[in-house]
Structures are given as structure tokens and as C-alpha cells.
Scaffold this motif. Structure first.
Motif, PDB file in Angstrom:
ATOM      1  N   ARG A  38      20.822 -36.229   4.502  1.00 18.28           N
ATOM      2  CA  ARG A  38      21.115 -37.469   3.799  1.00 18.28           C
ATOM      3  C   ARG A  38      19.863 -38.333   3.755  1.00 18.28           C
ATOM      4  O   ARG A  38      19.165 -38.463   4.753  1.00 18.28           O
ATOM      5  CB  ARG A  38      22.244 -38.237   4.495  1.00 18.28           C
ATOM      6  CG  ARG A  38      22.602 -39.565   3.839  1.00 18.28           C
ATOM      7  CD  ARG A  38      23.826 -40.168   4.507  1.00 18.28           C
ATOM      8  NE  ARG A  38      23.558 -40.591   5.863  1.00 18.28           N
ATOM      9  CZ  ARG A  38      24.514 -40.805   6.767  1.00 18.28           C
ATOM     10  NH1 ARG A  38      25.796 -40.608   6.451  1.00 18.28           N
ATOM     11  NH2 ARG A  38      24.185 -41.210   7.995  1.00 18.28           N
ATOM     12  N   GLN A  39      19.617 -38.912   2.607  1.00 19.45           N
ATOM     13  CA  GLN A  39      18.532 -39.861   2.457  1.00 19.45           C
ATOM     14  C   GLN A  39      19.113 -41.189   1.989  1.00 19.45           C
ATOM     15  O   GLN A  39      19.525 -41.328   0.837  1.00 19.45           O
ATOM     16  CB  GLN A  39      17.479 -39.365   1.475  1.00 19.45           C
ATOM     17  CG  GLN A  39      16.256 -40.256   1.411  1.00 19.45           C
ATOM     18  CD  GLN A  39      15.081 -39.596   0.716  1.00 19.45           C
ATOM     19  OE1 GLN A  39      15.253 -38.639  -0.040  1.00 19.45           O
ATOM     20  NE2 GLN A  39      13.894 -40.098   0.970  1.00 19.45           N
ATOM     21  N   ALA A  40      19.165 -42.147   2.906  1.00 27.64           N
ATOM     22  CA  ALA A  40      19.649 -43.474   2.588  1.00 27.64           C
ATOM     23  C   ALA A  40      18.562 -44.249   1.857  1.00 27.64           C
ATOM     24  O   ALA A  40      17.374 -43.921   1.955  1.00 27.64           O
ATOM     25  CB  ALA A  40      20.065 -44.203   3.863  1.00 27.64           C
ATOM     26  N   GLY A  42      15.618 -46.352   1.013  1.00 28.06           N
ATOM     27  CA  GLY A  42      14.500 -46.822   1.811  1.00 28.06           C
ATOM     28  C   GLY A  42      14.286 -46.093   3.121  1.00 28.06           C
ATOM     29  O   GLY A  42      13.450 -46.520   3.925  1.00 28.06           O
ATOM     30  N   LYS A  43      15.008 -45.010   3.353  1.00 29.09           N
ATOM     31  CA  LYS A  43      14.910 -44.270   4.604  1.00 29.09           C
ATOM     32  C   LYS A  43      14.428 -42.845   4.360  1.00 29.09           C
ATOM     33  O   LYS A  43      14.416 -42.353   3.236  1.00 29.09           O
ATOM     34  CB  LYS A  43      16.263 -44.235   5.317  1.00 29.09           C
ATOM     35  CG  LYS A  43      16.852 -45.601   5.623  1.00 29.09           C
ATOM     36  CD  LYS A  43      16.026 -46.341   6.657  1.00 29.09           C
ATOM     37  CE  LYS A  43      16.676 -47.660   7.024  1.00 29.09           C
ATOM     38  NZ  LYS A  43      15.883 -48.394   8.051  1.00 29.09           N
ATOM     39  N   GLN A  44      14.025 -42.188   5.447  1.00 31.57           N
ATOM     40  CA  GLN A  44      13.630 -40.791   5.387  1.00 31.57           C
ATOM     41  C   GLN A  44      14.859 -39.890   5.382  1.00 31.57           C
ATOM     42  O   GLN A  44      15.923 -40.258   5.871  1.00 31.57           O
ATOM     43  CB  GLN A  44      12.736 -40.442   6.571  1.00 31.57           C
ATOM     44  CG  GLN A  44      11.417 -41.191   6.601  1.00 31.57           C
ATOM     45  CD  GLN A  44      10.532 -40.815   5.442  1.00 31.57           C
ATOM     46  OE1 GLN A  44      10.313 -39.636   5.166  1.00 31.57           O
ATOM     47  NE2 GLN A  44      10.013 -41.825   4.752  1.00 31.57           N
ATOM     48  N   ARG A  45      14.687 -38.717   4.823  1.00 36.09           N
ATOM     49  CA  ARG A  45      15.762 -37.747   4.811  1.00 36.09           C
ATOM     50  C   ARG A  45      16.025 -37.240   6.230  1.00 36.09           C
ATOM     51  O   ARG A  45      15.089 -36.915   6.967  1.00 36.09           O
ATOM     52  CB  ARG A  45      15.398 -36.583   3.894  1.00 36.09           C
ATOM     53  CG  ARG A  45      16.530 -35.622   3.613  1.00 36.09           C
ATOM     54  CD  ARG A  45      16.095 -34.517   2.652  1.00 36.09           C
ATOM     55  NE  ARG A  45      15.632 -35.061   1.381  1.00 36.09           N
ATOM     56  CZ  ARG A  45      15.255 -34.310   0.345  1.00 36.09           C
ATOM     57  NH1 ARG A  45      15.294 -32.982   0.437  1.00 36.09           N
ATOM     58  NH2 ARG A  45      14.838 -34.876  -0.776  1.00 36.09           N
ATOM     59  N   GLU A  46      17.292 -37.172   6.623  1.00 41.96           N
ATOM     60  CA  GLU A  46      17.650 -36.734   7.953  1.00 41.96           C
ATOM     61  C   GLU A  46      18.825 -35.767   7.903  1.00 41.96           C
ATOM     62  O   GLU A  46      19.665 -35.835   7.006  1.00 41.96           O
ATOM     63  CB  GLU A  46      17.999 -37.924   8.850  1.00 41.96           C
ATOM     64  CG  GLU A  46      19.198 -38.722   8.376  1.00 41.96           C
ATOM     65  CD  GLU A  46      19.559 -39.864   9.303  1.00 41.96           C
ATOM     66  OE1 GLU A  46      19.047 -39.899  10.438  1.00 41.96           O
ATOM     67  OE2 GLU A  46      20.366 -40.732   8.894  1.00 41.96           O
ATOM     68  N   SER A  62      25.782 -40.172  14.291  1.00 42.81           N
ATOM     69  CA  SER A  62      26.322 -41.173  13.390  1.00 42.81           C
ATOM     70  C   SER A  62      27.537 -40.689  12.603  1.00 42.81           C
ATOM     71  O   SER A  62      28.298 -41.511  12.086  1.00 42.81           O
ATOM     72  CB  SER A  62      25.242 -41.650  12.416  1.00 42.81           C
ATOM     73  OG  SER A  62      24.755 -40.572  11.631  1.00 42.81           O
ATOM     74  N   ASP A  88      27.063 -47.548   5.512  1.00 42.54           N
ATOM     75  CA  ASP A  88      25.854 -46.889   5.993  1.00 42.54           C
ATOM     76  C   ASP A  88      25.798 -45.415   5.630  1.00 42.54           C
ATOM     77  O   ASP A  88      24.749 -44.781   5.779  1.00 42.54           O
ATOM     78  CB  ASP A  88      25.730 -47.041   7.514  1.00 42.54           C
ATOM     79  CG  ASP A  88      25.309 -48.436   7.945  1.00 42.54           C
ATOM     80  OD1 ASP A  88      25.412 -48.748   9.145  1.00 42.54           O
ATOM     81  OD2 ASP A  88      24.868 -49.219   7.074  1.00 42.54           O
ATOM     82  N   GLY A  91      23.968 -42.821   0.327  1.00 40.40           N
ATOM     83  CA  GLY A  91      22.704 -42.137   0.178  1.00 40.40           C
ATOM     84  C   GLY A  91      22.849 -40.904  -0.686  1.00 40.40           C
ATOM     85  O   GLY A  91      23.931 -40.591  -1.188  1.00 40.40           O
TER      86      GLY A  91
END
Length: 119
Positions: A38-40, A42-46, A62, A88, A91
């Protein structure tokens, strides 16, 4: 070449559920791992969840207890059942396939599907 294609994303309200699918075309060798990333904004892909060809699953803290990853080896399809969705969780969700071929690693990415959790 192996090509994963995600589907099932969309707009959902907090607390609701959604199921994502990843259909994988091409030949997949027996020893492999499929995962959801998942890439939210403004965030990095995790990595969110992963499952081996043998059915062993792992989850990010999470999503543990809310999301369930599954796969159907007969159709080379992976699923992500998402419950109690939160803002949250918003993404782009990507399908990833990793496999060993003749002892060498190969991996493949889908184009992603958008999930938006909002009132």
C-alpha cells in the motif's frame, strides 16, 4: 512474463468492507510469495500482507485483525479482504509476486488499485 492485475478498489465509508483481487496471468512456478503493498498519499510503499504458496500469511500490525489475505493456487488469484476500514487505509494497493526460477529471483508488480476511505 508474469503480469498481476488488481481490481476491486473504490470509495468506501469508514467501518465498511472491501475485497481486492489480484489476477496473475502467465506461468507461475510452485515456490512463490504473493503480497499486497500500500502506498498512502505522501508516503512510501509498504507491505500490508503476504502469503506463501503454502498458505503461510503475515500482516502489518496496522491491518492485523482487520484484513485477511488469501490465494487460490488453481487460478493464480490473490485476495485481500478488508474489514473495519479506516481513513488511514486510503492509498493505492499494489499486487506483488515473487518467485524463484532455476534458483534465481524474479518479481512482478501490478499497476495498483485506488482505495479511498472517507465519510
Amino acid at each position: 512474463q508474469v503480469q498481476p492485475v488488481e481490481s476491486g478498489g473504490g470509495l468506501v465509508q469508514p467501518g465498511e468492507s472491501l475485497r481486492l483481487s489480484c489476477a496473475v496471468s502467465g506461468s507461475i512456478f510452485s515456490d512463490n510469495v504473493m503480497a499486497w503493498y500500500r502506498q498512502a498519499p505522501g508516503k512510501q510503499r509498504e507491505m500490508i500482507a503476504a502469503i506463501t504458496s503454502g498458505g503461510t500469511a503475515n500482516y502489518a500490525d496496522s491491518v492485523k485483525g482487520r484484513f485477511t489475505i488469501a490465494r487460490d493456487n488453481a487460478t493464480n488469484t490473490m485476495y485481500l479482504n478488508m474489514n473495519s476500514l479506516k481513513p488511514d487505509d486510503t492509498g493505492v494497493y499494489y499486487c506483488h509476486v515473487f518467485q524463484l526460477k532455476l534458483g534465481k529471483p524474479y518479481d512482478y508488480w501490478g499497476q495498483g488499485t485506488q482505495v479511498t476511505v472517507s465519510s
